[in-house]
Design a protein around this motif. Structure first.
Motif, PDB file in Angstrom:
ATOM      1  N   MET A   1       0.854  -1.188   0.000  1.00  0.00           N
ATOM      2  CA  MET A   1       0.000   0.000   0.000  1.00  0.00           C
ATOM      3  C   MET A   1       0.891   1.240   0.000  1.00  0.00           C
ATOM      4  SD  MET A   1      -3.153  -1.162   0.079  1.00  0.00           S
ATOM      5  CE  MET A   1      -4.123   0.224   0.634  1.00  0.00           C
ATOM      6  N   GLY A   2       1.211   1.778  -1.154  1.00  0.00           N
ATOM      7  CA  GLY A   2       1.997   2.998  -1.228  1.00  0.00           C
ATOM      8  C   GLY A   2       3.456   2.781  -0.893  1.00  0.00           C
ATOM      9  N   GLN A   3       4.091   3.843  -0.407  1.00  0.00           N
ATOM     10  CA  GLN A   3       5.516   3.825  -0.120  1.00  0.00           C
ATOM     11  C   GLN A   3       5.820   3.109   1.192  1.00  0.00           C
ATOM     12  OE1 GLN A   3       8.316   7.472  -0.470  1.00  0.00           O
ATOM     13  NE2 GLN A   3       7.848   7.358   1.703  1.00  0.00           N
ATOM     14  N   VAL A   4       6.945   2.379   1.216  1.00  0.00           N
ATOM     15  CA  VAL A   4       7.474   1.802   2.441  1.00  0.00           C
ATOM     16  C   VAL A   4       8.797   2.509   2.716  1.00  0.00           C
ATOM     17  CG1 VAL A   4       8.205  -0.302   3.625  1.00  0.00           C
ATOM     18  CG2 VAL A   4       6.398  -0.408   1.909  1.00  0.00           C
ATOM     19  N   SER A   5       8.934   3.107   3.880  1.00  0.00           N
ATOM     20  CA  SER A   5      10.115   3.918   4.166  1.00  0.00           C
ATOM     21  C   SER A   5      10.875   3.387   5.375  1.00  0.00           C
ATOM     22  CB  SER A   5       9.716   5.377   4.402  1.00  0.00           C
ATOM     23  OG  SER A   5       8.833   5.485   5.494  1.00  0.00           O
ATOM     24  N   GLY A   6      12.146   3.809   5.448  1.00  0.00           N
ATOM     25  CA  GLY A   6      12.995   3.346   6.538  1.00  0.00           C
ATOM     26  C   GLY A   6      13.240   1.852   6.479  1.00  0.00           C
ATOM     27  N   VAL A   7      13.476   1.340   5.257  1.00  0.00           N
ATOM     28  CA  VAL A   7      13.673  -0.104   5.070  1.00  0.00           C
ATOM     29  C   VAL A   7      15.161  -0.415   5.215  1.00  0.00           C
ATOM     30  CG1 VAL A   7      13.430  -2.055   3.503  1.00  0.00           C
ATOM     31  CG2 VAL A   7      11.713  -0.222   3.498  1.00  0.00           C
ATOM     32  N   SER A   8      15.487  -1.271   6.174  1.00  0.00           N
ATOM     33  CA  SER A   8      16.863  -1.718   6.382  1.00  0.00           C
ATOM     34  C   SER A   8      16.905  -3.237   6.332  1.00  0.00           C
ATOM     35  CB  SER A   8      17.400  -1.229   7.731  1.00  0.00           C
ATOM     36  OG  SER A   8      17.442   0.184   7.784  1.00  0.00           O
ATOM     37  N   LEU A   9      17.856  -3.753   5.582  1.00  0.00           N
ATOM     38  CA  LEU A   9      18.042  -5.197   5.441  1.00  0.00           C
ATOM     39  C   LEU A   9      19.483  -5.549   5.751  1.00  0.00           C
ATOM     40  CD1 LEU A   9      16.228  -5.885   2.024  1.00  0.00           C
ATOM     41  CD2 LEU A   9      15.320  -6.248   4.323  1.00  0.00           C
ATOM     42  N   SER A  10      19.681  -6.546   6.576  1.00  0.00           N
ATOM     43  CA  SER A  10      21.023  -7.054   6.844  1.00  0.00           C
ATOM     44  C   SER A  10      20.988  -8.573   6.828  1.00  0.00           C
ATOM     45  CB  SER A  10      21.539  -6.547   8.193  1.00  0.00           C
ATOM     46  OG  SER A  10      20.681  -6.946   9.243  1.00  0.00           O
ATOM     47  N   GLY A  11      22.170  -9.172   6.666  1.00  0.00           N
ATOM     48  CA  GLY A  11      22.244 -10.623   6.548  1.00  0.00           C
ATOM     49  C   GLY A  11      21.793 -11.115   5.192  1.00  0.00           C
ATOM     50  N   VAL A  12      21.838 -10.201   4.196  1.00  0.00           N
ATOM     51  CA  VAL A  12      21.385 -10.538   2.849  1.00  0.00           C
ATOM     52  C   VAL A  12      22.441 -10.121   1.826  1.00  0.00           C
ATOM     53  CG1 VAL A  12      18.933 -10.343   3.415  1.00  0.00           C
ATOM     54  CG2 VAL A  12      20.180  -8.320   2.634  1.00  0.00           C
ATOM     55  N   LYS A  13      22.287 -10.613   0.623  1.00  0.00           N
ATOM     56  CA  LYS A  13      23.239 -10.324  -0.448  1.00  0.00           C
ATOM     57  C   LYS A  13      23.236  -8.844  -0.813  1.00  0.00           C
ATOM     58  CE  LYS A  13      24.638 -12.057  -5.016  1.00  0.00           C
ATOM     59  NZ  LYS A  13      24.323 -13.069  -6.077  1.00  0.00           N
ATOM     60  N   TYR A  14      22.064  -8.218  -0.766  1.00  0.00           N
ATOM     61  CA  TYR A  14      21.932  -6.812  -1.129  1.00  0.00           C
ATOM     62  C   TYR A  14      21.330  -6.040   0.053  1.00  0.00           C
ATOM     63  CZ  TYR A  14      22.352  -9.012  -5.707  1.00  0.00           C
ATOM     64  OH  TYR A  14      22.772  -9.776  -6.782  1.00  0.00           O
ATOM     65  N   PRO A  15      22.174  -5.545   0.973  1.00  0.00           N
ATOM     66  CA  PRO A  15      21.674  -4.840   2.156  1.00  0.00           C
ATOM     67  C   PRO A  15      21.035  -3.502   1.781  1.00  0.00           C
ATOM     68  CG  PRO A  15      23.978  -5.509   2.428  1.00  0.00           C
ATOM     69  CD  PRO A  15      23.637  -5.682   0.982  1.00  0.00           C
ATOM     70  N   LEU A  16      20.168  -3.030   2.652  1.00  0.00           N
ATOM     71  CA  LEU A  16      19.581  -1.696   2.529  1.00  0.00           C
ATOM     72  C   LEU A  16      19.703  -0.992   3.866  1.00  0.00           C
ATOM     73  CD1 LEU A  16      16.249  -2.403   0.571  1.00  0.00           C
ATOM     74  CD2 LEU A  16      18.349  -1.387  -0.350  1.00  0.00           C
ATOM     75  N   ASP A  17      19.801   0.344   3.820  1.00  0.00           N
ATOM     76  CA  ASP A  17      19.895   1.125   5.044  1.00  0.00           C
ATOM     77  C   ASP A  17      18.956   2.321   4.933  1.00  0.00           C
ATOM     78  OD1 ASP A  17      20.696   2.123   7.509  1.00  0.00           O
ATOM     79  OD2 ASP A  17      22.401   3.213   6.654  1.00  0.00           O
ATOM     80  N   LEU A  18      17.843   2.231   5.642  1.00  0.00           N
ATOM     81  CA  LEU A  18      16.844   3.302   5.682  1.00  0.00           C
ATOM     82  C   LEU A  18      16.408   3.736   4.277  1.00  0.00           C
ATOM     83  CD1 LEU A  18      18.327   5.480   8.573  1.00  0.00           C
ATOM     84  CD2 LEU A  18      16.489   3.797   8.709  1.00  0.00           C
ATOM     85  N   ALA A  19      16.157   2.752   3.438  1.00  0.00           N
ATOM     86  CA  ALA A  19      15.758   3.024   2.054  1.00  0.00           C
ATOM     87  C   ALA A  19      14.263   3.295   1.968  1.00  0.00           C
ATOM     88  CB  ALA A  19      16.122   1.839   1.161  1.00  0.00           C
ATOM     89  N   LYS A  20      13.866   3.950   0.876  1.00  0.00           N
ATOM     90  CA  LYS A  20      12.458   4.111   0.530  1.00  0.00           C
ATOM     91  C   LYS A  20      12.158   3.225  -0.671  1.00  0.00           C
ATOM     92  CE  LYS A  20      11.899   8.893   2.113  1.00  0.00           C
ATOM     93  NZ  LYS A  20      11.531  10.278   1.705  1.00  0.00           N
ATOM     94  N   VAL A  21      11.088   2.470  -0.562  1.00  0.00           N
ATOM     95  CA  VAL A  21      10.669   1.614  -1.674  1.00  0.00           C
ATOM     96  C   VAL A  21       9.265   2.034  -2.074  1.00  0.00           C
ATOM     97  CG1 VAL A  21      10.384  -0.738  -2.519  1.00  0.00           C
ATOM     98  CG2 VAL A  21      12.041  -0.277  -0.698  1.00  0.00           C
ATOM     99  N   GLU A  22       9.133   2.556  -3.278  1.00  0.00           N
ATOM    100  CA  GLU A  22       7.847   3.030  -3.757  1.00  0.00           C
ATOM    101  C   GLU A  22       6.999   1.870  -4.273  1.00  0.00           C
ATOM    102  OE1 GLU A  22       6.906   6.085  -3.504  1.00  0.00           O
ATOM    103  OE2 GLU A  22       8.779   7.164  -3.118  1.00  0.00           O
ATOM    104  N   PHE A  23       5.684   2.058  -4.196  1.00  0.00           N
ATOM    105  CA  PHE A  23       4.762   1.073  -4.776  1.00  0.00           C
ATOM    106  C   PHE A  23       5.054   0.923  -6.274  1.00  0.00           C
ATOM    107  CE2 PHE A  23       0.677  -0.016  -6.799  1.00  0.00           C
ATOM    108  CZ  PHE A  23       0.418  -1.206  -6.134  1.00  0.00           C
ATOM    109  N   GLY A  24       5.249  -0.293  -6.728  1.00  0.00           N
ATOM    110  CA  GLY A  24       5.565  -0.555  -8.125  1.00  0.00           C
ATOM    111  C   GLY A  24       7.051  -0.593  -8.416  1.00  0.00           C
ATOM    112  N   GLN A  25       7.883  -0.177  -7.459  1.00  0.00           N
ATOM    113  CA  GLN A  25       9.332  -0.220  -7.638  1.00  0.00           C
ATOM    114  C   GLN A  25       9.848  -1.620  -7.329  1.00  0.00           C
ATOM    115  OE1 GLN A  25      11.376   2.486  -5.032  1.00  0.00           O
ATOM    116  NE2 GLN A  25      13.231   2.559  -6.288  1.00  0.00           N
ATOM    117  N   THR A  26      10.937  -2.022  -7.984  1.00  0.00           N
ATOM    118  CA  THR A  26      11.440  -3.395  -7.854  1.00  0.00           C
ATOM    119  C   THR A  26      12.702  -3.482  -7.011  1.00  0.00           C
ATOM    120  OG1 THR A  26      12.675  -3.191  -9.940  1.00  0.00           O
ATOM    121  CG2 THR A  26      10.427  -4.090 -10.056  1.00  0.00           C
ATOM    122  N   LEU A  27      12.999  -2.466  -6.222  1.00  0.00           N
ATOM    123  CA  LEU A  27      14.215  -2.443  -5.418  1.00  0.00           C
ATOM    124  C   LEU A  27      14.325  -3.646  -4.482  1.00  0.00           C
ATOM    125  CD1 LEU A  27      16.752  -0.937  -4.402  1.00  0.00           C
ATOM    126  CD2 LEU A  27      15.255   0.309  -2.813  1.00  0.00           C
ATOM    127  N   GLY A  28      13.197  -4.110  -3.968  1.00  0.00           N
ATOM    128  CA  GLY A  28      13.242  -5.182  -2.968  1.00  0.00           C
ATOM    129  C   GLY A  28      13.141  -6.589  -3.524  1.00  0.00           C
TER     130      GLY A  28
END
Length: 211
Positions: free
Chosen positions: A156-183
């Motif tokens: 539902m819309g934007q997801v913000s403050g996304v942090s991922l660790s222990g993964v091949k492609y980490p994220l740190d406080l990222a924004k992922v927009e609806f329809g975006q394929t970043l995740g």
């Protein structure tokens, strides 16, 4: 996925991980229940996806049957989730919820938002899907189902403050927009992944390629 993808080996593993108090067979899900050797406690739907409800009521005479008219404003899945809420069921594993029709698949996925009071998880031999709502932190382990990939998909819309660790492609406080394929198509590289979300709702999908 077809019924043939639900192998006895997969079902044995699935049933070893979860202990069910109720088994609800929803319309065409009766075919899944029979194939998988599950005995329903409730049979529910308009039964337009099966040739005869009488066959199944004779097969499982102890199951409660709730029949709805075929012309109605809710799908059988939505009616089933309503029943679960009314009966104080909190944790629900859904098998066969993706089927072969895109409209049914999307409708079922979006029901995860409508029925956020339920802890819903959708399963098939290639996917596990659950809903995450921030703010929150989750540990995500590799599943015993040999699912290689881990994806976050905004629901539902934007997801913000996304942090991922222990993964091949980490994220740190990222924004992922609806329809975006970043995740999409990440992979767990440690004992477990850590997912943090400050705001927003997304799907956590663990999946594998079709074999």
């Amino acid at each position: 996925m077809s019924l043939s993808d639900y192998t006895p080996k997969w079902l044995e593993l699935f049933l070893s991980l979860y202990d069910f108090q109720e088994v609800v067979a929803v319309d065409g899900g009766l075919k899944y229940a029979e194939k998988l050797g599950l005995e329903p406690t409730l049979i529910l739907g308009d039964f337009d996806s099966i040739s005869s409800i009488d066959y199944y009521t004779h097969r499982w005479p102890l199951a409660k049957v709730v029949k709805f008219p075929s012309e109605k404003s809710m799908t059988d899945a939505e009616l089933a989730f309503e029943w679960m809420l009314d009966n104080d069921i909190e944790n629900v594993c859904v098998l066969g919820g993706f089927g072969g029709r895109v409209d049914h698949m999307l409708a079922n996925v979006f029901l995860m938002e409508q029925f956020s009071q339920l802890d819903l998880m959708f399963f098939d031999p290639q996917n596990i899907v659950k809903r995450l709502k921030g703010p929150g932190k989750w540990l995500v382990e590799e599943t015993p189902f040999n699912l290689k990939y881990m994806s976050l998909v905004p629901l539902m819309g934007q997801v913000s403050g996304v942090s991922l660790s222990g993964v091949k492609y980490p994220l740190d406080l990222a924004k992922v927009e609806f329809g975006q394929t970043l995740g999409i198509s990440n992979e767990i590289t440690a004992d477990h992944a850590i997912v943090k979300i400050e705001e927003g709702t997304c799907l956590l999908i663990q999946s594998s390629d079709k074999k």
